[in-house]
Design a protein around this motif. Structure first.
Motif, short mmCIF file in Angstrom:
data_model
loop_
_atom_site.label_atom_id
_atom_site.label_comp_id
_atom_site.label_asym_id
_atom_site.label_seq_id
_atom_site.Cartn_x
_atom_site.Cartn_y
_atom_site.Cartn_z
N ASP A 1 14.84 -0.19 7.35
CA ASP A 1 15.66 0.50 8.28
C ASP A 1 16.11 1.93 7.96
OD1 ASP A 1 16.83 0.15 11.12
OD2 ASP A 1 18.68 0.66 9.94
N VAL A 2 16.68 2.00 6.69
CA VAL A 2 16.90 3.32 6.17
C VAL A 2 15.71 4.23 6.27
CG1 VAL A 2 16.59 2.57 3.75
CG2 VAL A 2 18.24 4.64 4.56
N PHE A 3 14.58 3.76 5.87
CA PHE A 3 13.45 4.53 5.73
C PHE A 3 13.02 5.09 7.24
CE2 PHE A 3 8.79 4.86 6.31
CZ PHE A 3 8.31 5.81 5.93
N MET A 4 13.24 4.31 7.84
CA MET A 4 12.76 4.55 9.39
C MET A 4 13.34 5.48 10.08
SD MET A 4 9.82 2.86 10.40
CE MET A 4 8.83 2.01 9.09
N LYS A 5 14.88 5.44 9.96
CA LYS A 5 15.82 6.36 10.14
C LYS A 5 15.62 7.61 9.65
CE LYS A 5 19.58 3.44 11.93
NZ LYS A 5 18.84 2.17 12.26
N SER A 6 15.40 7.69 8.37
CA SER A 6 15.14 9.01 7.74
C SER A 6 13.68 9.56 7.96
CB SER A 6 15.17 8.62 6.31
OG SER A 6 14.39 9.81 5.45
N LEU A 7 12.76 8.84 8.35
CA LEU A 7 11.51 9.58 8.95
C LEU A 7 11.53 10.03 10.30
CD1 LEU A 7 8.34 9.90 8.16
CD2 LEU A 7 7.89 7.77 8.95
N ASN A 8 12.39 9.18 11.17
CA ASN A 8 12.43 9.65 12.43
C ASN A 8 13.30 11.36 12.40
OD1 ASN A 8 13.59 7.95 15.20
ND2 ASN A 8 13.08 10.03 15.10
N VAL A 9 14.13 11.44 11.42
CA VAL A 9 14.68 12.67 11.47
C VAL A 9 13.70 13.77 10.77
CG1 VAL A 9 16.45 14.17 10.28
CG2 VAL A 9 17.10 11.73 10.92
N THR A 10 13.04 13.38 9.87
CA THR A 10 12.10 14.19 9.18
C THR A 10 10.92 14.78 10.14
OG1 THR A 10 12.43 13.38 7.00
CG2 THR A 10 10.28 14.46 7.44
N VAL B 1 0.95 -1.21 -0.03
CA VAL B 1 -0.08 -0.01 -0.01
C VAL B 1 0.84 1.31 -0.22
CG1 VAL B 1 -1.78 1.16 1.17
CG2 VAL B 1 -1.79 -1.26 1.36
N ASP B 2 1.09 2.17 -1.20
CA ASP B 2 1.75 3.35 -1.19
C ASP B 2 1.55 4.08 -0.18
OD1 ASP B 2 3.39 2.79 -3.61
OD2 ASP B 2 1.50 2.93 -4.65
N GLY B 3 2.60 4.45 0.71
CA GLY B 3 2.53 5.35 1.74
C GLY B 3 2.07 5.07 3.00
N ARG B 4 1.72 3.90 3.17
CA ARG B 4 0.94 3.64 4.33
C ARG B 4 1.90 3.71 5.64
NH1 ARG B 4 -1.38 -2.67 5.18
NH2 ARG B 4 0.74 -3.16 4.59
N ASN B 5 2.90 3.34 5.56
CA ASN B 5 3.79 3.46 7.16
C ASN B 5 4.28 4.92 6.85
OD1 ASN B 5 3.78 0.89 7.94
ND2 ASN B 5 5.39 0.25 6.71
N VAL C 1 7.84 -3.30 11.89
CA VAL C 1 8.28 -3.31 10.43
C VAL C 1 9.66 -4.36 10.60
CG1 VAL C 1 7.28 -1.35 9.75
CG2 VAL C 1 9.51 -1.12 10.71
N SER C 2 9.81 -5.15 9.68
CA SER C 2 11.10 -5.90 9.68
C SER C 2 11.71 -5.93 8.41
CB SER C 2 10.65 -7.19 10.20
OG SER C 2 11.90 -8.08 10.27
N GLN C 3 13.03 -5.74 8.37
CA GLN C 3 13.87 -6.03 6.80
C GLN C 3 14.19 -7.15 6.79
OE1 GLN C 3 16.02 -2.39 6.12
NE2 GLN C 3 17.79 -3.58 4.78
N SER C 4 13.97 -8.16 8.09
CA SER C 4 14.62 -9.57 7.90
C SER C 4 13.66 -10.28 6.99
CB SER C 4 14.84 -10.04 9.40
OG SER C 4 15.92 -9.30 9.87
N ASP C 5 12.38 -10.45 7.47
CA ASP C 5 11.41 -11.28 6.91
C ASP C 5 10.03 -10.29 6.36
OD1 ASP C 5 12.13 -13.71 6.66
OD2 ASP C 5 10.94 -14.40 8.64
N PHE C 6 10.37 -10.04 5.25
CA PHE C 6 9.34 -8.85 4.46
C PHE C 6 9.11 -9.12 3.18
CE2 PHE C 6 11.43 -5.07 2.39
CZ PHE C 6 12.73 -5.67 2.37
N SER C 7 8.05 -8.70 2.57
CA SER C 7 7.94 -8.80 1.25
C SER C 7 8.43 -7.76 0.08
CB SER C 7 6.06 -8.66 1.11
OG SER C 7 5.65 -9.54 1.88
N GLY C 8 9.40 -7.18 0.74
CA GLY C 8 9.99 -6.21 -0.32
C GLY C 8 9.41 -4.96 -0.10
N TYR C 9 8.62 -4.55 0.85
CA TYR C 9 8.15 -3.34 1.08
C TYR C 9 9.07 -2.32 1.43
CZ TYR C 9 3.53 -6.08 1.61
OH TYR C 9 2.58 -6.77 1.36
#
Length: 220
Positions: free
Chosen positions: A136-145, A96-100, A123-131
Motif C-alpha cells: 500500500d505504501v508503494f501505491m500511495k507513493s507512486l500515486n503522488v509521484t 519481476v523488478d520494476g514491473r508494477n 495488487v494486495s498486501q494481504s495475500d502476497f508473496s512478499g513483493y
C-alpha cells in the motif's frame, strides 16, 4: 477529466479479472490494458484478450519487452524454475523488478491521453508473496509521484489491497462472475488455465483461498 471512465491493469489472472468486473459494476466506461513483456506463459495474454472480447471491454496490449531484457527471472526465462516455496531470506524468484512501477507509469501516460484519472490495479498486501511493489505504501507513493510528474490528478485504486484470497473469491461470487474467474483466468506460474498446476506458489495460494471461501456461511 472523465471520472466515469476507468483503466484497469489487466493480466487475465484471478485478481485483475475480479478488478475488471468490479470496475464494470461502477464505471460507465472501462478500458483494460495488458503488457507483453515476453513473459514465459504468454497464454495469460490470450486469456486477457478472450475475457475482454467476451465482455465487450476495450483492450490494449502494450509492448514492454525491455523489461524481459532487464529483469531475467522465473516468469521470463524458461530455464529458471519457479521457487516452490518462499525463500527464508530475500524475494522469491518470481518477483519481476520494476514491473508494477513500469506498468502503472505507462498506464498513467495512457490514461492521461484518454482524459481518464482512475487507474485500477489488483495488487494486495494481504495475500502476497512478499513483493515490495504490491504494498500500500508503494501505491500511495507512486500515486503522488505520477501526479507530480504529469501535473494530473490520477487516482490509483487498489480494491484488493486488504482482501485475502478467500475474500477475492467472495468478491467474484458477489459480482456474479465466480465461475468465470475460476474457469477462464490464468494465475498459475506454470501456465495452466483455471485451477492450474496445483503445485506452484500461485496455485497453492489460490486453492487455499478457494477452500476458505467455500467454508464461509453464505457461500454457495
Amino acid at each position: 477529466m472523465d471520472r466515469d471512465k476507468a483503466i484497469v491493469v489487466f493480466s487475465g489472472g484471478q485478481d485483475s479479472t475480479t478488478c475488471l468486473f468490479w470496475a464494470l459494476a461502477r464505471y460507465k466506461e472501462v478500458v483494460a490494458v495488458s503488457f507483453d513483456y515476453n513473459q514465459k506463459h504468454r497464454l495469460e495474454l490470450e486469456c486477457a484478450k478472450a475475457l475482454c472480447r467476451k465482455n465487450r471491454v476495450e483492450h490494449h496490449i502494450l509492448d514492454l519487452h525491455l523489461l524481459n531484457q532487464l529483469a531475467p527471472n522465473a516468469l521470463t526465462r524458461a530455464d529458471i524454475p519457479v521457487d516452490r516455496d518462499k525463500p527464508e531470506q530475500g524475494l522469491p524468484n518470481s518477483f519481476v523488478d520494476g514491473r508494477n512501477l513500469l506498468f502503472l507509469s505507462l498506464v498513467a501516460v495512457f490514461a492521461k491521453q484518454r482524459g481518464c484519472v482512475t487507474i485500477i490495479t489488483g495488487v494486495s498486501q494481504s495475500d502476497f508473496s512478499g513483493y515490495p511493489d504490491c504494498r500500500d505504501v508503494f501505491m500511495k507513493s507512486l500515486n503522488v509521484t505520477l501526479n507530480l510528474a504529469m501535473d494530473y490528478e490520477f487516482e490509483i485504486l487498489t480494491p484488493l489491497m486488504w482482501v485475502d484470497k478467500a475474500g477475492i473469491w467472495k468478491m467474484a461470487h458477489d459480482l456474479g462472475v465466480l465461475e468465470v474467474v475460476k474457469e477462464e483466468t490464468l494465475t498459475c506460474y506454470n501456465g495452466t488455465i483455471g485451477d492450474g498446476c496445483g503445485d506452484c506458489p500461485a496455485c497453492k495460494l489460490r486453492k487455499a483461498g478457494y477452500q476458505k471461501f467455500r467454508e464461509m456461511p453464505d457461500c454457495i
